[in-house]
Design a protein around this motif. Structure first.
Motif, mmCIF file in Angstrom:
data_model
loop_
_atom_site.group_PDB
_atom_site.id
_atom_site.type_symbol
_atom_site.label_atom_id
_atom_site.label_comp_id
_atom_site.label_asym_id
_atom_site.label_seq_id
_atom_site.Cartn_x
_atom_site.Cartn_y
_atom_site.Cartn_z
ATOM 1 N N ALA A 1 0.829 -1.205 0.000
ATOM 2 C CA ALA A 1 0.000 0.000 0.000
ATOM 3 C C ALA A 1 0.863 1.255 0.000
ATOM 4 C CB ALA A 1 -0.933 -0.002 1.207
ATOM 5 N N ALA A 2 1.949 1.233 0.762
ATOM 6 C CA ALA A 2 2.830 2.408 0.822
ATOM 7 C C ALA A 2 3.408 2.723 -0.556
ATOM 8 C CB ALA A 2 3.947 2.166 1.832
ATOM 9 N N ARG A 3 3.815 1.717 -1.302
ATOM 10 C CA ARG A 3 4.371 1.957 -2.636
ATOM 11 C C ARG A 3 3.296 2.480 -3.591
ATOM 12 N NH1 ARG A 3 7.074 -2.733 -1.038
ATOM 13 N NH2 ARG A 3 5.670 -4.114 -2.179
ATOM 14 N N ALA A 4 2.102 1.888 -3.517
ATOM 15 C CA ALA A 4 1.019 2.351 -4.378
ATOM 16 C C ALA A 4 0.629 3.790 -4.042
ATOM 17 C CB ALA A 4 -0.183 1.424 -4.249
ATOM 18 N N LEU A 5 0.560 4.116 -2.762
ATOM 19 C CA LEU A 5 0.194 5.476 -2.357
ATOM 20 C C LEU A 5 1.233 6.489 -2.816
ATOM 21 C CD1 LEU A 5 -1.170 4.812 1.239
ATOM 22 C CD2 LEU A 5 -2.489 5.674 -0.708
#
Length: 395
Positions: free
Chosen positions: A225-229
């Motif tokens: 999620a952190a990379r996508a965000l």
């Protein structure tokens, strides 16, 4: 076009992966090769280096003496900034030129050693990290490049460590075994992920509908999620008020569908429409609407939003783009925070989810069946907010 960042520590065997991807048809952009190209004899880059650091950085033949340059440019931070100010814009411009020349349906692989160190991952649809144990890398450097073991270990220690690389990696390739093993893995990656990923972005192809199959909580969801965000924030730019990981995958210990729910908050729906193309090009195509959030108080009026989905076939994402004009953005944050803070409510929700997932064949029917419990839960969550004074953290 699909943009792939390829990186790995020295001696990990990144060039093996790059060559295999090129064999499959990838457009390979080699950062090291470009760094050499922009300072070849006769270039403006070399002329500016000489003007800054002196004629002593040249060989008798007029080429760049890299050892001499390093001795001057790396003696202090100010000299290093001068060097970077000369090289980085030229490398960036040449990289952009090569990428712009690729076909619209190309898979562009940027081989860049310092991707992790430079924090560049958000600029790519996918980051591939090639790795091998330190002992293996040292042996390769000693045998293939003639380094001393001490020099090899020093160079490895100067680069990003394994934890930093894992945090940046969408794909982790272990290159510690026989070459045939990693080549086969690259072949599968190309066919099963990269090719359909590119087509999904270019064609704005929606994700196939699936049944509501729940899986145990996966700690890897947080990093994914952190990379996508990071990609969402980069695409939205100044229009992003905040971007958050929400929903069941954001609650440790809660079973969930293996689909990340993300939320981008913008000021108005006009702003949501303004970032549509940037989000779609970044790997989050917009789904045809209209899309609505249902109020939890049973009122008839619905709250409009925009909805995008992740184009990566191996990492499903739902991206809800909500505006400050409705309370839905805040309610999503409240519900997630409340679940994290109240294990008994989390466990009750888990039991309900497991029961309903087994009873329904479609995600839509599953979601509708649990809506009554969710509506009541929102009221309990608001009571918790009043009791605790909870406020959304900066995101």
């Amino acid at each position: 076009m699909l943009r792939v960042g390829l990186t790995g520590g020295i001696g990990a065997g990144k060039s093996t992966v790059a060559a295999r991807l090129a064999e499959h048809g990838a457009v390979l952009i080699d950062a090291d090769a470009i760094a050499r190209e922009v300072v070849e004899p006769g270039t403006e880059g070399l002329a500016e280096l000489v003007g800054t650091f002196g004629e002593g950085i040249l060989t008798p033949e007029g080429a760049l003496d890299r050892s001499a340059l390093a001795a001057k440019a790396f003696r202090d931070e100010e000299e290093r900034r001068k060097l970077n100010g000369i090289l980085h814009p030229r490398i960036g411009a040449r990289t952009a030129e090569l990428a712009a020349g690729a076909a619209p349906d190309a898979i562009v692989v940027h081989d860049i050693p310092l991707l992790v160190e430079g924090g560049l991952g958000a600029g790519y649809h996918l980051v591939i990290v090639v790795d091998a144990p330190v002992a293996t890398r040292v042996r390769r450097l000693v045998e293939s490049r003639g380094m001393s073991e001490e020099d090899a270990r020093a160079r490895i220690a100067a680069q990003a460590d394994e934890a930093a690389r894992r945090a940046a990696a969408d794909v982790w390739l272990d290159n510690s075994g026989f070459p045939d093993v990693i080549l086969a893995e690259v072949d599968r990656l190309w066919a099963d992920r990269l090719v359909p990923f590119e087509a999904n972005i270019r064609l704005r192809r929606p994700r196939p509908r699936t049944a509501p199959r729940l899986v145990p909580h996966d700690d890897a969801w947080r990093g994914q999620a952190a990379r996508a965000l990071a990609r969402v924030r980069l695409a939205a730019g100044e229009r992003a008020v905040r971007a958050d990981h929400i929903g069941s995958t954001a609650v440790p210990g809660l079973p969930a569908k293996d689909v990340l729910d993300l939320q981008l908050t913008v000021s108005t729906l006009d702003e949501a429409d303004a970032v549509e193309e940037a989000l779609s090009a970044a790997g989050f195509p917009r789904a045809e609407g209209p899309w609505w959030d249902e109020p939890q108080d049973g009122s008839v009026q619905r709250w409009p939003k925009r909805f995008h989905y992740g184009a990566d076939p191996a990492r499903p994402v739902n991206l809800h783009v909500r505006s400050l004009d409705t309370p839905a953005w805040r309610l999503s944050l409240v519900f997630t925070a409340w679940m994290r803070a109240n294990p008994s409510e989390r466990d009750a929700y888990a039991r309900l989810k497991n029961e309903l997932a087994g009873a329904h064949d479609t995600t839509e029917a599953y979601a509708a069946a649990k809506q009554g419990w969710v509506n009541a839960a929102f009221r309990r969550a608001e009571a918790w907010v009043q009791a605790t004074g909870w406020e959304p953290e900066n995101a």
